[in-house]
Design an enzyme around this catalytic site. Structure first.
Site, mmCIF file in Angstrom:
data_model
loop_
_atom_site.group_PDB
_atom_site.id
_atom_site.type_symbol
_atom_site.label_atom_id
_atom_site.label_comp_id
_atom_site.label_asym_id
_atom_site.label_seq_id
_atom_site.Cartn_x
_atom_site.Cartn_y
_atom_site.Cartn_z
ATOM 1 N N HIS A 31 0.809 -1.225 0.000
ATOM 2 C CA HIS A 31 0.000 0.000 0.000
ATOM 3 C C HIS A 31 0.846 1.281 0.000
ATOM 4 O O HIS A 31 0.575 2.230 0.736
ATOM 5 C CB HIS A 31 -0.937 0.007 1.214
ATOM 6 N N HIS B 235 -9.759 1.863 0.716
ATOM 7 C CA HIS B 235 -9.657 0.766 1.675
ATOM 8 C C HIS B 235 -10.742 0.853 2.751
ATOM 9 O O HIS B 235 -10.457 0.721 3.943
ATOM 10 C CB HIS B 235 -8.262 0.779 2.305
ATOM 11 N N GLU C 19 -11.423 -4.082 -2.491
ATOM 12 C CA GLU C 19 -10.549 -3.057 -3.058
ATOM 13 C C GLU C 19 -10.414 -3.299 -4.552
ATOM 14 O O GLU C 19 -9.775 -4.257 -4.978
ATOM 15 C CB GLU C 19 -9.184 -3.132 -2.375
HETATM 16 C C1 GLA Z 1 -4.951 -5.127 2.690
HETATM 17 C C2 GLA Z 1 -4.066 -6.311 2.682
HETATM 18 C C3 GLA Z 1 -4.238 -7.076 3.942
HETATM 19 C C4 GLA Z 1 -4.039 -6.199 5.159
HETATM 20 C C5 GLA Z 1 -4.970 -5.045 5.092
HETATM 21 C C6 GLA Z 1 -4.738 -4.102 6.242
HETATM 22 O O1 GLA Z 1 -6.262 -5.470 2.428
HETATM 23 O O2 GLA Z 1 -4.280 -7.147 1.571
HETATM 24 O O3 GLA Z 1 -3.308 -8.116 3.982
HETATM 25 O O4 GLA Z 1 -2.734 -5.713 5.195
HETATM 26 O O5 GLA Z 1 -4.796 -4.371 3.872
HETATM 27 O O6 GLA Z 1 -4.606 -4.756 7.449
#
Ligand code: GLA
Length: 382
Positions: free
Chosen positions: A135, A209, A347
């Site tokens: 991210h 997110h 997402e």
């Molecule tokens: C995303 C990732 C997960 C986790 C979340 C936040 O969705 O794919 O593995 O890191 O963010 O906790």
């Protein structure tokens, strides 16, 4: 508790009271969004919370991270609830948010070992998820302050969020100019339009997110929500959640949501991919592929409230994350602790680790081109 936190809480209580007092099943009309102070960062930067409402939907958005701090929609009897996980104060967002409601960039999801090569140059990104970069690294777009401008356009209301990411920020090449537009339509749809340009070749994968709990934030697990996801294939991962490169069939696996199924139905199956993800934390290959216009991807339903969310997107992939890493240590907006599976994320995105997978749809953006991506959340009840 600081004074600013008390003010925010009082504001939230007043807003909740207005909702109850104005009763049920009403539609908000599209007035110009307004803002209030939400908090202040350590360097003195003020963070605002914008409120926009239209149709049956009301969104509260922070200038920090473009975070959706609250998303209120009605149930089948017209009663509104906040269906997104979050915090009631800025300090928690800064210190410990697992990306609650945030805009994600420059690269949503994982890049293996934080490394990629583009036009003969190698780049090293910060590693913030075991051996990988997740991210956008340890200070992604979720931790930046966005410039926000409200608008009304016909019966739409919205916010334009802008951020300029300098060349080299978080290890990525090119000055990236990003515009994200949150629009609420008169029908209560929440639409996100992403646009980005660069002055040097780079890689980009933008997403949002938001964690959903359609029965209402803080009301417990989401395992009895149903999900129908138009994806016949998914991208299996290694133990660090990096795709193996295979586009595997979902048939006869816990990943088959082609017909509506309870989110929790197969989360305890001893499938190796479920073990790696501690549940589902996987990218699904949307049957519709990459499209110029947003097309149907999925439907989520919550049986008790009757709330339904459909998503349409231009993106080729959808990360479905079943809230596996929530562990009962975070206190949410309404003062309840979030435990594992108390929210889920969907997402829209390009596939994880695409910069190292030439066979995946490309995430390369070059000078002169404009990245455009749209995702629509349509709310209804049944
Ligand atoms: C995303 C990732 C997960 C986790 C979340 C936040 O969705 O794919 O593995 O890191 O963010 O906790």
């Amino acid at each position: 508790m600081s004074t600013s936190r008390r003010t925010v809480l009082a504001g939230a209580a007043a807003a909740a009271a207005t909702l109850t007092a104005t009763g049920t099943a009403h539609a908000w009309s599209g007035r110009l969004p307004s803002r209030e102070l939400f908090g202040q960062l350590a360097d003195g930067t003020k963070v605002y919370r914008w409120t926009l409402a239209n149709g049956g939907t009301r969104l509260k958005v922070l200038s920090y991270g473009g975070i959706v701090q609250s998303l209120e929609i009605p149930d089948r009897r017209g009663r509104h609830a906040n269906v997104s996980l979050g915090f009631d104060n800025l300090a928690d967002y800064v210190a410990k948010s697992p990306y609650f409601g945030a805009l994600i960039g420059r690269y949503g999801n994982r890049i293996a070992k934080g490394r990629f090569t583009l036009d003969g140059h190698s780049y090293q990104l910060p590693l913030n998820d075991g051996p990988n970069s997740l991210h956008g690294g340890d200070r992604g777009f979720d931790k930046r302050v966005w410039d926000i401008e409200p608008f009304t356009h016909g019966s739409d209301v919205g916010l334009v969020l802008r951020y300029v990411s300098p060349d080299g920020e978080a290890g990525y090449p090119g000055t990236l100019r990003v515009t994200v537009t949150y629009t609420l339509t008169a029908g209560g749809e929440w639409r996100i339009d992403y646009a980005a340009t660069t002055d040097r070749a780079t890689v980009v994968n933008l997403t949002s997110h938001t964690y959903f709990q359609l029965a209402g934030e803080g009301s417990g697990g989401v395992h009895d929500h149903t999900l129908e996801l138009a994806a016949a294939r998914y991208t299996p991962v290694d133990s660090t959640l990096i795709p193996t490169g295979e586009l595997a069939t979902v048939a006869r696996t816990p990943f088959d949501f082609r017909r509506a199924k309870a989110i929790g139905a197969d989360l305890r199956e001893p499938h190796p991919q479920i073990v790696y993800g501690k549940g589902i934390d996987h990218n699904f290959v949307l049957d519709k592929g990459l499209t110029a216009r947003p097309e149907y991807a999925l439907t989520v339903g919550e049986p008790a409230s009757g709330r339904v969310m459909r998503m349409y997107t231009t993106e080729p992939g959808m990360q479905f994350y079943s809230g596996n890493f929530l562990d009962g240590t975070l206190e949410g907006t309404s003062g309840r602790l979030y435990r594992q599976g108390d929210g889920f994320c969907l997402e829209s995105q390009h596939f994880p680790d695409s910069p190292n997978r030439p066979e995946f749809p490309t995430t390369v953006l070059r000078p002169g081109a404009v990245l455009r991506s749209t995702t629509v959340h349509a709310f209804s009840t049944r």
